[in-house]
Design an enzyme around this catalytic site. Structure first.
Site, mmCIF file in Angstrom:
data_model
loop_
_atom_site.group_PDB
_atom_site.id
_atom_site.type_symbol
_atom_site.label_atom_id
_atom_site.label_comp_id
_atom_site.label_asym_id
_atom_site.label_seq_id
_atom_site.Cartn_x
_atom_site.Cartn_y
_atom_site.Cartn_z
ATOM 1 N N TRP A 102 -30.114 25.313 2.618
ATOM 2 C CA TRP A 102 -30.389 24.769 1.279
ATOM 3 C C TRP A 102 -31.796 24.200 1.172
ATOM 4 C CZ3 TRP A 102 -28.207 26.577 -2.697
ATOM 5 C CH2 TRP A 102 -26.874 26.961 -2.676
ATOM 6 N N ASP A 173 -31.752 16.113 -1.768
ATOM 7 C CA ASP A 173 -30.673 16.947 -2.304
ATOM 8 C C ASP A 173 -29.381 16.495 -1.633
ATOM 9 O OD1 ASP A 173 -28.808 18.831 -2.952
ATOM 10 O OD2 ASP A 173 -29.949 20.564 -2.220
ATOM 11 N N LYS A 197 -19.117 19.456 -5.281
ATOM 12 C CA LYS A 197 -18.661 19.153 -3.928
ATOM 13 C C LYS A 197 -17.914 17.818 -3.900
ATOM 14 C CE LYS A 197 -21.506 22.639 -3.040
ATOM 15 N NZ LYS A 197 -22.936 22.874 -2.934
HETATM 16 C C1 LIG Z 1 -24.054 23.658 -3.340
HETATM 17 C C2 LIG Z 1 -25.420 23.190 -3.041
HETATM 18 C C3 LIG Z 1 -26.511 23.511 -3.847
HETATM 19 C C4 LIG Z 1 -26.440 24.491 -4.989
HETATM 20 O O1 LIG Z 1 -25.898 23.991 -6.088
HETATM 21 P P1 LIG Z 1 -25.722 24.900 -7.407
HETATM 22 O O2 LIG Z 1 -25.023 23.917 -8.266
HETATM 23 O O3 LIG Z 1 -24.930 26.089 -7.048
HETATM 24 O O4 LIG Z 1 -27.072 25.221 -7.905
HETATM 25 C C5 LIG Z 1 -27.745 22.970 -3.531
HETATM 26 N N1 LIG Z 1 -27.902 22.165 -2.467
HETATM 27 C C6 LIG Z 1 -26.866 21.851 -1.651
HETATM 28 C C7 LIG Z 1 -27.098 20.968 -0.479
HETATM 29 C C8 LIG Z 1 -25.599 22.354 -1.914
HETATM 30 O O5 LIG Z 1 -24.579 22.046 -1.101
#
Ligand SMILES: *Cc1c(COP(=O)(O)O)cnc(C)c1O
Length: 361
Positions: A102, A173, A197
């Protein structure tokens, strides 16, 4: 559904009581005769939902008053663009710490907007992956910001230490770790997280941004990605994802009732420790992350004999253990055990893994 445990990495399971309440309120919310998803985002009733959700989130994460909380569209990936558009002036560069898939994806998007310095921060020591010592990171004292991903959802690598960036705004993030453990928000410039999540359904993205970082977006920034506009309009410049916002609010109430983030952290530690301990004592399954960086939320593991993968997955499913297949880029298995996963789910998984091992050794 009873007897079923869903280990999906995202969209992930939601707390059972939250789903039950949402079902009960679905078609007739607060005796209005309509669903919360069918009313105006500007109605008194919805504004109350929105305000309460923000208040509860602020309480759960102890968010200082000089931070705005934004309820956005666009997911984590939307923020891969929003961050540089809002924080990276033309001619400056930003540092990106890469610890897995990511953070790498965040780099790819940020590179559209300026000079991105990449700091690779995963090393392999005796066959195990670990995050390098923060003090060895070659950070640029003139960077506009430092971006990192505290929990790499695909790789199962989590960083528990908050890097000291010597005053440079730190952007995180937190899509797959937010609300799983306490964090000192004051150490961050921006925290963002896609909801699917640990917060609620997909379609909602949370941004927590320090006041002094507002007002610097590039002129070409789409208004829906502009933190300053979003903050000024209280996340209602365009129609927000109202139903997801409502569900997130229910999740925050659920978490508060459980005792908050300190409390859920204890459960998360217990769940993760049990699963890793089981994997470690077995010579049938392996995990390749060093103990200090093992994710509490996403536990990747491999069967030593990969020819058993499809039997493992189909028998797991027959036993009510869903979505254990690893990310397509890394293969193997992955158990995502976010806040909503009860300890009983992890115990059921371990029982199944143990039986499968006995039968296939
Ligand atoms: C799931 C995830 C994303 C992507 O998110 P989207 O909502 O699909 O754009 C980005 N960063 C991390 C760490 C993730 O787990």
């Amino acid at each position: 559904m009873s007897g079923v445990f869903n280990f999906c990495a995202g969209p992930a399971m939601l707390p059972t009581p939250v789903m039950a309440q949402a079902q009960q309120e679905l078609v007739n919310w607060q005796n209005l005769g309509v669903s919360v998803m069918e009313i105006s985002h500007r109605s008194t009733e919805f504004i109350e939902v929105a305000t309460n959700a923000e208040r509860d989130l602020r309480e759960l994460l102890n968010i200082p008053d000089n931070y705005k909380v934004l309820f956005c569209h666009g997911g984590g990936r939307g923020q891969f663009s929003a961050v540089p558009l809002n924080l990276l002036p033309k001619g400056k560069s930003a540092d990106y710490i890469v610890t897995g898939s990511w953070s790498k994806a965040a780099v790819a998007e940020a590179e559209h907007y300026g000079d991105i310095r990449i700091i690779n921060a995963v090393e392999e020591v005796s066959g195990q992956q670990q995050v390098t010592d923060v003090n060895t990171w070659d950070l640029d004292p003139n960077a506009a910001y430092v971006h990192y991903c505290p929990n790499e959802t695909v790789d199962g690598i989590e960083m528990f230490e908050i890097p000291d960036t010597k005053g440079i705004p730190l952007v995180a993030d937190m899509s797959s770790t937010i609300l799983s453990r306490p964090i000192d928000v004051s150490k961050f410039g921006v925290i963002y997280a896609g909801a699917q999540k640990n917060i609620g359904p997909s379609g909602l993205t949370l941004v927590i941004v320090r006041d002094d970082l507002l007002g610097n977006a590039r002129k070409t920034t789409p208004a829906v990605l502009d933190y300053t506009i979003t903050a000024a309009k209280e996340s209602m410049f365009n129609t927000p994802p109202t139903y997801a916002w409502y569900l997130a609010g229910l999740v925050f109430q659920w978490l508060k009732a459980l005792g908050g983030v300190d409390k859920i952290e204890q459960t998360n530690i217990e769940k993760a420790e049990k699963l890793y301990q089981f994997i470690d004592q077995s010579d049938f399954y392996i995990n390749r992350v060093n103990k200090q960086n093992r994710s509490r939320m996403n536990v990747p593991f491999w069967l030593k004999d990969e020819s058993l993968n499809s039997a493992f997955l189909s028998q797991a499913q027959e036993n009510g253990l869903l979505a254990l297949e690893g990310h397509r880029s890394v293969g193997g298995m992955r158990a995502s055990i976010y806040n909503a996963m009860p300890l009983a789910g992890v115990e059921a998984l371990i029982r199944f893994m143990s039986r499968f091992e006995q039968e296939n050794k």
